[in-house]
Write a protein that holds these residues in place. Structure first.
Motif, PDB file in Angstrom:
ATOM      1  N   CYS A 199       0.960  -1.433   0.276  1.00 61.58           N
ATOM      2  CA  CYS A 199      -0.118  -0.047  -0.143  1.00 61.58           C
ATOM      3  C   CYS A 199       0.659   1.002  -0.079  1.00 61.58           C
ATOM      4  CB  CYS A 199      -0.726  -0.454   1.305  1.00 61.58           C
ATOM      5  SG  CYS A 199      -2.723  -0.930   0.804  1.00 61.58           S
ATOM      6  N   ASP A 200       2.183   1.426   0.242  1.00 59.04           N
ATOM      7  CA  ASP A 200       3.245   2.614   0.480  1.00 59.04           C
ATOM      8  C   ASP A 200       4.001   1.855  -0.799  1.00 59.04           C
ATOM      9  OD1 ASP A 200       5.062   3.673   0.569  1.00 59.04           O
ATOM     10  OD2 ASP A 200       5.679   3.409   2.513  1.00 59.04           O
ATOM     11  N   ILE A 201       4.252   2.323  -1.962  1.00 55.60           N
ATOM     12  CA  ILE A 201       4.395   1.633  -3.164  1.00 55.60           C
ATOM     13  C   ILE A 201       6.265   2.350  -2.470  1.00 55.60           C
ATOM     14  CG2 ILE A 201       2.605   2.559  -4.788  1.00 55.60           C
ATOM     15  CD1 ILE A 201       4.102   5.231  -6.001  1.00 55.60           C
ATOM     16  N   SER A 202       6.464   2.939  -1.833  1.00 54.08           N
ATOM     17  CA  SER A 202       8.258   3.868  -2.202  1.00 54.08           C
ATOM     18  C   SER A 202       8.913   2.065  -1.280  1.00 54.08           C
ATOM     19  CB  SER A 202       7.371   4.475  -0.103  1.00 54.08           C
ATOM     20  OG  SER A 202       8.189   4.010   0.651  1.00 54.08           O
ATOM     21  N   ASN A 203       7.929   1.084  -0.491  1.00 58.47           N
ATOM     22  CA  ASN A 203       8.590  -0.162  -0.443  1.00 58.47           C
ATOM     23  C   ASN A 203       8.702  -1.058  -1.359  1.00 58.47           C
ATOM     24  OD1 ASN A 203       8.427   0.014   1.946  1.00 58.47           O
ATOM     25  ND2 ASN A 203       6.105  -0.799   2.108  1.00 58.47           N
ATOM     26  N   ILE A 204       7.997  -0.981  -2.730  1.00 59.22           N
ATOM     27  CA  ILE A 204       8.906  -1.327  -4.331  1.00 59.22           C
ATOM     28  C   ILE A 204      10.466  -0.441  -4.865  1.00 59.22           C
ATOM     29  CG2 ILE A 204       7.989  -1.424  -6.099  1.00 59.22           C
ATOM     30  CD1 ILE A 204       4.766  -1.421  -5.812  1.00 59.22           C
ATOM     31  N   GLN A 205       9.829   0.665  -3.922  1.00 58.81           N
ATOM     32  CA  GLN A 205      11.367   1.532  -4.814  1.00 58.81           C
ATOM     33  C   GLN A 205      13.043   0.980  -4.367  1.00 58.81           C
ATOM     34  OE1 GLN A 205       9.436   4.670  -4.047  1.00 58.81           O
ATOM     35  NE2 GLN A 205       8.822   4.615  -5.692  1.00 58.81           N
ATOM     36  N   MET A 206      13.567   0.710  -4.989  1.00 59.31           N
ATOM     37  CA  MET A 206      15.116  -0.017  -4.753  1.00 59.31           C
ATOM     38  C   MET A 206      15.839   1.278  -3.840  1.00 59.31           C
ATOM     39  SD  MET A 206      14.738  -2.825  -5.326  1.00 59.31           S
ATOM     40  CE  MET A 206      13.376  -3.250  -6.925  1.00 59.31           C
ATOM     41  N   PRO A 207      17.026   0.877  -2.545  1.00 59.05           N
ATOM     42  CA  PRO A 207      16.981   2.337  -2.005  1.00 59.05           C
ATOM     43  C   PRO A 207      18.044   2.448  -2.516  1.00 59.05           C
ATOM     44  CG  PRO A 207      17.357  -0.132  -1.046  1.00 59.05           C
ATOM     45  CD  PRO A 207      16.744  -1.083  -1.924  1.00 59.05           C
ATOM     46  N   GLU A 208      18.268   4.316  -2.413  1.00 59.97           N
ATOM     47  CA  GLU A 208      19.056   4.769  -3.573  1.00 59.97           C
ATOM     48  C   GLU A 208      20.221   5.661  -2.683  1.00 59.97           C
ATOM     49  OE1 GLU A 208      18.916   5.492  -6.614  1.00 59.97           O
ATOM     50  OE2 GLU A 208      16.864   5.043  -7.265  1.00 59.97           O
ATOM     51  N   GLU A 209      21.570   5.431  -3.345  1.00 61.64           N
ATOM     52  CA  GLU A 209      22.704   5.703  -2.759  1.00 61.64           C
ATOM     53  C   GLU A 209      22.748   7.140  -2.969  1.00 61.64           C
ATOM     54  OE1 GLU A 209      25.756   3.146  -2.906  1.00 61.64           O
ATOM     55  OE2 GLU A 209      24.950   1.872  -3.043  1.00 61.64           O
ATOM     56  N   LEU A 210      22.132   8.592  -2.476  1.00 58.15           N
ATOM     57  CA  LEU A 210      22.118   9.785  -2.308  1.00 58.15           C
ATOM     58  C   LEU A 210      23.767  10.257  -2.233  1.00 58.15           C
ATOM     59  CD1 LEU A 210      18.435  10.927  -0.644  1.00 58.15           C
ATOM     60  CD2 LEU A 210      19.193  10.263  -3.299  1.00 58.15           C
ATOM     61  N   PRO A 211      23.796  11.078  -3.446  1.00 60.07           N
ATOM     62  CA  PRO A 211      25.480  11.606  -3.201  1.00 60.07           C
ATOM     63  C   PRO A 211      25.334  12.973  -2.317  1.00 60.07           C
ATOM     64  CG  PRO A 211      24.211  12.054  -4.740  1.00 60.07           C
ATOM     65  CD  PRO A 211      23.061  11.415  -4.627  1.00 60.07           C
ATOM     66  N   THR A 212      26.895  12.938  -1.084  1.00 58.08           N
ATOM     67  CA  THR A 212      27.264  14.170  -1.047  1.00 58.08           C
ATOM     68  C   THR A 212      27.637  14.669  -1.488  1.00 58.08           C
ATOM     69  OG1 THR A 212      27.196  13.048   1.415  1.00 58.08           O
ATOM     70  CG2 THR A 212      27.963  14.854   1.230  1.00 58.08           C
ATOM     71  N   ILE A 213      27.521  16.207  -1.446  1.00 57.88           N
ATOM     72  CA  ILE A 213      28.463  16.991  -2.077  1.00 57.88           C
ATOM     73  C   ILE A 213      29.439  17.777  -1.067  1.00 57.88           C
ATOM     74  CG2 ILE A 213      27.927  18.810  -3.907  1.00 57.88           C
ATOM     75  CD1 ILE A 213      26.790  16.858  -5.118  1.00 57.88           C
ATOM     76  N   TYR A 214      30.414  18.103  -2.152  1.00 57.89           N
ATOM     77  CA  TYR A 214      32.047  18.123  -0.818  1.00 57.89           C
ATOM     78  C   TYR A 214      32.234  19.401  -1.577  1.00 57.89           C
ATOM     79  CZ  TYR A 214      31.415  14.362   1.332  1.00 57.89           C
ATOM     80  OH  TYR A 214      31.456  12.723   1.774  1.00 57.89           O
ATOM     81  N   PHE A 215      33.184  20.208  -0.627  1.00 57.81           N
ATOM     82  CA  PHE A 215      32.616  21.962  -1.484  1.00 57.81           C
ATOM     83  C   PHE A 215      34.407  22.327  -0.989  1.00 57.81           C
ATOM     84  CE2 PHE A 215      28.571  22.132  -0.643  1.00 57.81           C
ATOM     85  CZ  PHE A 215      27.790  22.196  -2.558  1.00 57.81           C
TER      86      PHE A 215
END
Length: 795
Positions: free
Chosen positions: A659-675
């Protein structure tokens, strides 16, 4: 006053019997006089034969009614119905005779005749009929029952058996007249009539004495001898469950010189280690020459003895009473159970279990003869009387309700299925009601057409299911069986339940709740990007990592397909760029095929320069970095890509709340932006990373993004707080520029308060300071407003 049907039937039978004693003025023949005399002697067998012979010589109302009354008393229901049917066809027949006819038809199982007679008499406006609640017969006969009765073949015989009970050692006691014909010359007593002496050769049935029998655990059946001498009948055994004591009813041989009646009494005895009675003591209320005391039942938890008696002061014939007692079996005065239980008829065979009081009665409205009733016990009082209905009761006599600790229910009855005059029957479940509630994710019932099957495992037979249209499926299940359920609905995942069983089921109804989940067609489950060199379609080394991940996901999850969308920058012609983008799409497809991904699961789009990632078209000068962002292939993994297909729930997702479609979506490795030091600008690598984040958010509209900016520890708190805000905003602004709505992006800034490396306590290297100068991104968990606590069955 409203009278009930059975009371009136019994009343009229007694009235007619008494009337026949006087003799009918029409009984002029010798046969009628002979039959009248036998009726007065209560020799109903010969009386019935005499009236039948008189009728054969000359059909008269008196002969037909006399035969009907005699066979009524003999409980020969087919014969009684036959003679009442003849009697009501005479002009002399009145309403009372029609009542007896309806009662006889009911006892003989002629339901059509009962209803036809009711319709005829009701139409005539009979006041007597209107006061009888006869419509209750239609209700009982029209109600389906989920249980039936089976005879205990190893106990029942062509004789009479009734009153099955069990002691704490597992031995079974019952009453029977299976003694045989060896003592025909002795005097016998009718335990359920007036208790006058009769010679058995001229008794109303000629049957033997009643005795108590016991069946041991090895199956041996033998008489249980009561220790009282000169006993004609012994019946109604009730062994206690907490002590080795047994209560029972006896009719003793009491001799007097004048005409008198002998009534039954209740005694109790202690049992030795072998189960034999070693002593006896009578109840203080016994009065065998005045009234009857019988049918003992002991409620040990409350130290209360129940019994049935026709002693003076009751509400009718036999009433139910109780007496409290102490640990020495000293009894207090008897208490009548009152008018909610007792009636103007007869009540007998008490039994108490789990706050329910069961008894038999022919005075409350029922199906005919004795019926079994139940009353709730509330705060020590009885809350009315409810007829148990079919199949516990029948048009004949039903009594002797008994329930064991393991929920076996035994009753006694002389219904037509009986082998003898009375038999002991056990309740068996014919079916258990099955109800399945189907709910959508929002808790609303599933409506519309369904494709369902419920299959019994032993023979693969289908169980008929009715669909109420409001999310409820109803059916009937056989006892001690396993079943498999399949529910399909267009646009929903199929539901399978292989854990349906009536084995060990105590309840009458097996209830299930299923959640039907809409198939989230074409839901983006994972996204990634690969980039190309100028005018090239070869897969670069940096593209192998995301492509390998996509290939792994496709091999792992059968419900995923991939859409390959290839692009070029704006340099060169449209035709050239479209061809180049096709080559890039083909290169990706060929690369995935090396991992065994079927080409049917890969769909390609080549878009040339039609969808640029930035404003570098129409000859506008751009740096090579911005052109690089356009030379790309988007990889979209879509779950359940075939719209309209009836997907089964994938094995990989059976434990997920879909019922929560986020459970279908695979875990994403979100980037960290370095400055860089004191910087808040994005370089090419940062923009390539954010392009993937933007692609994800454009295709996963349920997702939001939390952005947090940070600095290293050098500089003031105020300066670093402002710098961390710039770093958070540069990411947020970039994503907004890619079409992501501002309300989906939440940003925060923490200055130097949340470092990766604490450089205040110890010196840090330049690399350690670099890790602190960052913007982090996370996907917050998504609260599901539709989640409603529905227990999901196996799917």
């Amino acid at each position: 006053m409203v009278l009930n049907m059975k009371s009136i039937f019994n009343y009229f039978i007694l009235v007619y019997l008494c009337g026949m004693l006087v003799g009918s003025a029409a009984a002029q023949t010798g046969l009628l006089r002979y039959a009248d005399r036998k009726l007065a002697e209560e020799n109903y067998l010969e009386a019935g034969q005499g009236f039948a012979d008189a009728y054969s010589r000359k059909p008269t109302f008196e002969a037909a009614k006399g035969a009907a009354l005699a066979y009524d008393a003999l409980r020969d229901y087919p014969q009684a119905y036959n003679w009442w049917e003849k009697a009501v066809n005479f002009d002399q027949a009145g309403e009372n005779d029609w009542l007896n006819y309806i009662a006889a038809a009911n006892r003989a199982g002629e339901k059509d005749a009962v209803f036809a007679a009711l319709d005829t008499i009701n139409a005539s406006g009979s006041a007597a009929i209107k006061n009888l609640r006869l419509d209750s017969l239609r209700q009982w006969y029209g109600s389906s029952a989920n249980a039936g009765l089976k005879k205990l073949d190893r106990i029942n015989s062509p004789s009479t058996e009734f009153g099955w009970v069990k002691d704490r050692q597992g031995r079974v006691y019952f009453t029977s007249d299976r003694g045989g014909e060896s003592d025909r010359d002795r005097k016998a007593l009718r335990i359920d009539k007036g208790y006058k002496y009769y010679n058995k050769s001229s008794d109303w049935t000629g049957r033997d004495y009643l005795g108590i029998y016991r069946k041991d655990e090895d199956g041996t059946i033998a008489p249980f001898e009561v220790p009282i001498s000169d006993v004609f009948h012994a019946a109604d055994p009730y062994p206690l469950q907490q002590e080795d004591v047994i209560f029972y009813t006896v009719t003793r041989d009491i001799r007097r010189t004048k005409n008198y009646k002998v009534h039954p009494e209740v005694y109790f005895s202690r049992l030795d280690a072998s189960g034999n009675a070693v002593d006896f003591k009578g109840l203080p209320v016994n009065a065998p020459l005045e009234y009857s005391v019988k049918s003992p039942f002991v409620d040990e938890s409350n130290k209360r003895l129940y019994f049935s008696s026709d002693r003076e002061g009751g509400h009718g014939g036999f009433d139910l009473y109780y007496m409290d007692y102490d640990e020495n079996f000293e009894f207090q005065d008897p208490v009548n159970l009152g008018p909610l239980v007792n009636s103007s008829g007869n009540e007998t065979d008490p039994f108490v279990l789990d706050g329910k009081f069961y008894f038999a009665s022919d005075g409350h409205p029922g199906l005919g003869g004795l019926d079994i009733f139940v009353s709730d016990i509330r705060d020590g009082a009885f809350a009315g009387a409810k007829n148990l209905g079919l199949p516990y009761n029948s048009p004949q006599d039903d009594f002797g309700y008994y329930e064991t600790e393991d929920k076996r229910v035994l009753v006694s009855s002389n219904r037509p299925e009986s082998t003898g005059w009375d038999d002991i029957f056990e309740m068996e479940t014919l079916f258990s009601r099955f109800s399945a509630l189907l709910l959508e994710c929002d808790g609303e019932p599933v409506t519309g057409p369904l494709d369902t099957s419920l299959v019994r495992s032993t023979d693969d037979s289908n169980v008929a299911l009715s669909n109420s249209g409001n999310g409820m499926l109803l059916g009937e299940l056989a006892p001690d069986e396993d079943y498999e359920m399949l529910i399909r609905k267009q646009g929903f995942f199929a539901v399978r339940d292989m854990d349906i069983s009536t084995k060990g089921l105590d309840a009458d109804t097996l209830e299930k709740t299923y959640q039907l989940v809409r198939i989230p067609y074409n839901t983006a489950a994972y996204v990634d990007l690969v980039y190309y060199d100028l005018d090239e379609s070869l897969i670069r080394q940096d593209a192998e990592v995301p492509l390998n991940k996509v290939a792994e996901l496709l091999k792992t999850y059968s419900f995923l397909n991939v859409v390959v969308r290839s692009h070029t920058d704006a340099r060169a012609s449209d035709a050239y760029n479209e061809a180049l983008s096709q080559k890039r799409a083909d290169a990706v497809r060929d690369y995935l095929a090396k991992f065994g991904v079927d080409r049917s699961r890969i769909s390609s789009e080549w878009l040339g320069e039609a969808e640029l990632a930035n404003d570098c078209g129409d000859g506008k000068p751009c740096s090579e970095e911005f052109h690089q962002l356009n030379r790309r292939t988007e990889l979209l993994l879509l779950a359940f890509p075939e719209v309209g297909k009836a997907y089964d729930m994938p094995e990989e997702l059976k434990n997920e709340d879909l019922c929560d479609i986020s459970n279908i979506q695979m875990p994403e490795e979100l980037p960290t932006i370095y400055f860089g030091f004191d910087q808040s600008e994005l370089d090419l690598e940062d923009m390539m990373a954010l392009e993937k984040v933007a692609l994800m958010l454009r295709n996963m509209l349920n997702r939001h993004l939390a952005i947090s900016g940070h600095t290293d520890s050098r500089g003031s708190d105020e300066y670093n707080e402002e710098l961390s805000e710039k770093r958070a905003l540069v990411v947020k602004n970039y994503l907004e520029g890619k079409g992501i709505a501002s309300e989906r992006l939440v940003y925060e800034f923490f200055g130097k308060s949340r470092p990766v490396n604490d450089c205040e306590e110890k010196p840090c290297t330049p690399e350690m300071h670099q890790l602190n100068r960052r913007t982090e991104m996370i996907l917050p968990s998504i609260p599901n407003p539709k989640k409603n606590g529905i227990k999901r069955e196996n799917q």
